[in-house]
Design a protein around this motif. Sequence first.
Motif, PDB file in Angstrom:
ATOM      1  N   ALA A  41      -4.914 -14.658 -28.144  1.00  0.00           N
ATOM      2  CA  ALA A  41      -4.820 -15.145 -26.763  1.00  0.00           C
ATOM      3  C   ALA A  41      -5.219 -14.058 -25.773  1.00  0.00           C
ATOM      4  O   ALA A  41      -5.907 -14.322 -24.780  1.00  0.00           O
ATOM      5  CB  ALA A  41      -3.397 -15.627 -26.482  1.00  0.00           C
ATOM      6  N   GLY A  42      -4.793 -12.823 -26.042  1.00  0.00           N
ATOM      7  CA  GLY A  42      -5.166 -11.723 -25.163  1.00  0.00           C
ATOM      8  C   GLY A  42      -6.658 -11.472 -25.147  1.00  0.00           C
ATOM      9  O   GLY A  42      -7.251 -11.194 -24.101  1.00  0.00           O
ATOM     10  N   THR A  54      -4.518  -3.108 -27.490  1.00  0.00           N
ATOM     11  CA  THR A  54      -3.223  -3.163 -28.160  1.00  0.00           C
ATOM     12  C   THR A  54      -3.137  -2.084 -29.225  1.00  0.00           C
ATOM     13  O   THR A  54      -4.108  -1.820 -29.943  1.00  0.00           O
ATOM     14  CB  THR A  54      -3.006  -4.541 -28.816  1.00  0.00           C
ATOM     15  N   VAL A  55      -1.969  -1.468 -29.321  1.00  0.00           N
ATOM     16  CA  VAL A  55      -1.683  -0.534 -30.407  1.00  0.00           C
ATOM     17  C   VAL A  55      -0.620  -1.182 -31.301  1.00  0.00           C
ATOM     18  O   VAL A  55       0.474  -1.507 -30.843  1.00  0.00           O
ATOM     19  CB  VAL A  55      -1.176   0.826 -29.890  1.00  0.00           C
ATOM     20  N   ILE A  56      -0.970  -1.380 -32.568  1.00  0.00           N
ATOM     21  CA  ILE A  56      -0.056  -1.948 -33.550  1.00  0.00           C
ATOM     22  C   ILE A  56       0.692  -0.805 -34.222  1.00  0.00           C
ATOM     23  O   ILE A  56       0.073   0.130 -34.749  1.00  0.00           O
ATOM     24  CB  ILE A  56      -0.818  -2.777 -34.593  1.00  0.00           C
ATOM     25  N   ILE A 201      -8.181  -2.657 -30.546  1.00  0.00           N
ATOM     26  CA  ILE A 201      -6.941  -2.870 -31.281  1.00  0.00           C
ATOM     27  C   ILE A 201      -6.803  -1.705 -32.244  1.00  0.00           C
ATOM     28  O   ILE A 201      -7.609  -1.555 -33.166  1.00  0.00           O
ATOM     29  CB  ILE A 201      -6.915  -4.211 -32.030  1.00  0.00           C
ATOM     30  N   ALA A 202      -5.823  -0.858 -31.987  1.00  0.00           N
ATOM     31  CA  ALA A 202      -5.597   0.338 -32.796  1.00  0.00           C
ATOM     32  C   ALA A 202      -4.318   0.166 -33.608  1.00  0.00           C
ATOM     33  O   ALA A 202      -3.468  -0.674 -33.286  1.00  0.00           O
ATOM     34  CB  ALA A 202      -5.500   1.578 -31.908  1.00  0.00           C
ATOM     35  N   SER A 224      -1.469   0.433 -22.780  1.00  0.00           N
ATOM     36  CA  SER A 224      -1.852  -0.686 -23.629  1.00  0.00           C
ATOM     37  C   SER A 224      -0.615  -1.434 -24.107  1.00  0.00           C
ATOM     38  O   SER A 224       0.509  -0.933 -24.045  1.00  0.00           O
ATOM     39  CB  SER A 224      -2.652  -0.184 -24.847  1.00  0.00           C
ATOM     40  N   SER A 225      -0.831  -2.632 -24.593  1.00  0.00           N
ATOM     41  CA  SER A 225       0.261  -3.378 -25.211  1.00  0.00           C
ATOM     42  C   SER A 225       0.628  -2.716 -26.535  1.00  0.00           C
ATOM     43  O   SER A 225      -0.249  -2.296 -27.298  1.00  0.00           O
ATOM     44  CB  SER A 225      -0.179  -4.825 -25.449  1.00  0.00           C
TER      45      SER A 225
END
Length: 439
Positions: A41-42, A54-56, A201-202, A224-225
């Motif tokens: 969605a982002g 985003t960082v996971i 996306i990291a 970041s998220s």
Amino acid sequence: MANLLDDRFVEREAERPFAPGFGIPPRLLVGRDPLVASLSAGLDIGPTDDRFSTVILGSRGSGKTVLLGRMKEITAASGWVNLDVDATTRGLHDRIVAEIERACDDSEALPGPVPAVTERTSRRGVGPRLAWLASERKQIFEPNWNLRRRLTTLGRLASERSVGVLITLDELHAADIEELRRFAADMQHISQRGQLPIAVIAAGLPDLRLTFFVDRKLSFFVRSSHADLPHITAAQAYRFFRDSISDAGGHVTEEALSIMADSAGPYPMRMQALGNAAWDCAGSPNGTIDAAAATEAVRHADAYIAARLYPQVWHDVGMSERRLMAALAARDGAAALTDVLADVRGTVNNPAAAWERLLVNECVTEDSYGIAEFGPSMSPEAARSGARSLPEANPGTAATAAAARGSADPTRRCNDYMPRAKRRCVLPAGHNGGCRSRR
């Protein structure tokens, strides 16, 4: 006949429903659907959404690399350009440039014209081929351009075609701090200021919260998220084993499912290893996985994790954290935290901070009564094994402590965290003198 046997073996392996290796995509993702939906969605919304970068965060074996792979599959199916890099060694910028070149070369193999962008393609660009990338690269990209200019141009080209660019960056915690600062500054300019459709996306270890996320020069990643990978529950593991085995044509008893679900643990890596061992122990898909096969599989999964996960975690952390785990293991893996801290007095700099890093990385746990135990990322046996390679340390004498540090192991980094420099030591484990960064 040999070829026929080989074909049958390949066919059986293709039917295998489990993939326990690091980063190998399984047939089924468990407990990750809400996060995948949120990230998708982002990406659909674009640079104005904080999930566009985003960082996971997740411990070893929690499925970070697999999740990155899933996001690459989703975006590739929607016409996006994927740049897949890692930060395990220096040269991050060169690897991104090489990925841009690879993406351009790969797109040449896609036949057919680029279709017109329609209303349906306005979100993630479902439909357009990547043939445009190769032709535009020949006209626009120049060899002497720096990374920011290349990414800016790529972002503009993608924006014109209502698609995007996804950079997946694995092993973020291992990045060279100066390279990461430069990359963060570039992305701050390109994505957030320029509003170009280049998403990042990291993925990295949870102690990024205590290292890079407190670095003011890494504001791109700080803002970041941040998404924590949740633990796998026993109920999720039960459904995973049941569905995976059934879909692959195998059979499993209810008792075996209960044993496996209760022993799966919180990480997908162990769950996959357990399922894979049960499959082999029962001779599936022909044999039924019963209680005996499941019990034997638990033993095999324990050995697999001990060999593949715990040594990696041990060398991820610094010397101070290793000494704390060794002290806890010496007390049979469960003790009052005050006793553990007393055991390392004089040999560990800032033990409270080192303990916090172990907690964040799930190497240890601590209950409300101050009792410390090992967490899912480490075991007492693995810590005792690792402790045998630690330099000797006598907490009472500075001279003997200095002598102990003199036996450096050139094959391993010290990895102690330096709060003022916001970096980890890159000198060999057991080195003399103070810690040093790459400068």
